[in-house]
Design a protein around this motif. Structure first.
Motif, PDB file in Angstrom:
ATOM      1  N   ARG A  43       0.728  -1.117   0.255  1.00 52.50           N
ATOM      2  CA  ARG A  43      -0.025   0.045  -0.089  1.00 52.50           C
ATOM      3  C   ARG A  43       1.026   1.366   0.249  1.00 52.50           C
ATOM      4  NH1 ARG A  43      -3.161   3.346   3.953  1.00 52.50           N
ATOM      5  NH2 ARG A  43      -1.953   1.739   5.356  1.00 52.50           N
ATOM      6  N   VAL A  45       1.303   5.707  -0.797  1.00 51.06           N
ATOM      7  CA  VAL A  45       0.442   6.981  -0.792  1.00 51.06           C
ATOM      8  C   VAL A  45       1.118   8.138  -1.716  1.00 51.06           C
ATOM      9  CG1 VAL A  45      -0.824   6.716   1.314  1.00 51.06           C
ATOM     10  CG2 VAL A  45       1.557   7.963   1.695  1.00 51.06           C
ATOM     11  N   ILE A  88      -2.355  14.191   1.657  1.00 53.77           N
ATOM     12  CA  ILE A  88      -2.547  12.859   0.615  1.00 53.77           C
ATOM     13  C   ILE A  88      -2.974  12.789  -0.388  1.00 53.77           C
ATOM     14  CG2 ILE A  88      -3.256  10.914   0.759  1.00 53.77           C
ATOM     15  CD1 ILE A  88      -2.326  10.631   3.943  1.00 53.77           C
ATOM     16  N   GLU A  91      -4.221   6.944  -2.481  1.00 48.94           N
ATOM     17  CA  GLU A  91      -3.445   6.191  -2.026  1.00 48.94           C
ATOM     18  C   GLU A  91      -3.593   4.959  -2.904  1.00 48.94           C
ATOM     19  OE1 GLU A  91      -5.750   4.778   1.767  1.00 48.94           O
ATOM     20  OE2 GLU A  91      -5.082   6.013   2.469  1.00 48.94           O
ATOM     21  N   GLU A  93      -2.378   0.756  -3.659  1.00 50.61           N
ATOM     22  CA  GLU A  93      -2.509  -1.101  -3.132  1.00 50.61           C
ATOM     23  C   GLU A  93      -2.742  -1.654  -4.751  1.00 50.61           C
ATOM     24  OE1 GLU A  93      -6.004  -2.069  -0.505  1.00 50.61           O
ATOM     25  OE2 GLU A  93      -5.745   0.330   1.006  1.00 50.61           O
TER      26      GLU A  93
END
Length: 285
Positions: A43, A45, A88, A91, A93
């Motif tokens: 994962r 960011v 941020i 994200e 993944e």
């Protein structure tokens, strides 16, 4: 920003595929393949390390999805948003190898286009007390024009012509070859359809007076001082769009706008805008 155009998917795909081909070459990401198991999940960011304005999310997402459709890209901000340091942006993944293979291409697009949006917003803010609008030019990086002009919109600016084929802009070399200001405008008017606007570039007030007799739709006032621009606006007197260009920077743009022009075109916001510093970090734990 709610009024942003949507980037054409085919244009995005072509640009991203070319960039990935350049970066991955013939052997792919040798470092990740050598050090990370194929089934290792991760994962990450993307966050900004400096304040600015965001642009280019569609290209960043496409970079990861082109590598691996299973990668999940969840944007937490939108193009046109103002960013503070540490915000941020998205994200990601998926397989660690896939994320790392797409990282640099995604960030190259995101940092460059956010830099263009940030530079544009700086100028837009400096002229907010006037009627002037900030416009881009054709001084763009080859192959990136549509994206850079999109980034200008993200920064609150407006687009000038996209290419030689969507408007007539008579510049000094055209005037020289055509035989003068009036001759160039008249030739353009006899050539163009009724929906095509005609703009002419002038660099003296005498040229401007001559041009106005031929009724152009817009006049580009090139490299004039604020005092000259004020006089030029008086000569035009609302009969054409008054556009200022030349030596337009963040330091000069307010004085140019205060002269009363309608548009200010700047090549600096695309060809010289510094990249906005964004980075991708793997989240551990």
């Amino acid at each position: 920003m709610s009024n942003l155009p949507e980037l054409p998917r085919l244009l995005v795909a072509d640009a991203v595929q070319a960039a990935l081909k350049e970066d991955l070459g013939r052997a792919g990401d040798m470092t990740s393949d050598a050090t990370i198991p194929a089934d290792m999940p991760a994962r990450a960011v993307i966050a900004t390390r400096k304040p600015g304005v965001l642009a280019g999310l569609a290209l960043a997402e496409a970079a990861f999805r082109e590598i691996d459709p299973s990668v999940r890209f969840a944007a937490s901000r939108r193009d046109g948003d103002k960013l503070e340091r540490g915000d941020i942006v998205a994200e990601i993944e998926g397989p660690a190898r896939s994320i790392l293979a797409g990282e640099r291409v995604a960030l190259n697009f995101l940092c460059h286009l956010s830099g263009v949006a940030t530079a544009t917003r700086e100028m837009v803010d400096k002229v907010a007390h006037t009627k002037a609008r900030i416009c881009d030019t054709r001084k763009t990086l080859p192959g990136l024009r549509a994206f850079e002009k999109y980034a200008v919109r993200c920064g609150g600016g407006a687009n000038h012509r996209f290419g030689l084929d969507d408007a007539i802009l008579i510049k000094d070399n055209h005037i020289a070859v055509a035989g003068g200001v009036v001759a160039a405008i008249e030739a353009a008017r006899s050539f163009a359809g009724h929906l095509v606007r005609i703009e002419i570039e002038v660099d003296t007030l005498d040229q401007l007076r001559e041009a106005m007799d031929a009724r152009p739709d817009a006049v580009l006032l090139d490299n004039m001082t604020p005092d000259q621009l004020r006089e030029a606006v008086g000569i035009i007197a609302g009969r054409a769009v008054a556009e200022a260009s030349g030596n337009v920077t963040a330091a000069t743009v307010a004085a140019i706008a205060e002269a009363g022009v309608d548009r200010i075109s700047s090549g600096w916001i695309t060809h010289s805008a510094p990249s906005l510093d964004l980075g991708l970090d793997i989240v551990v734990g």
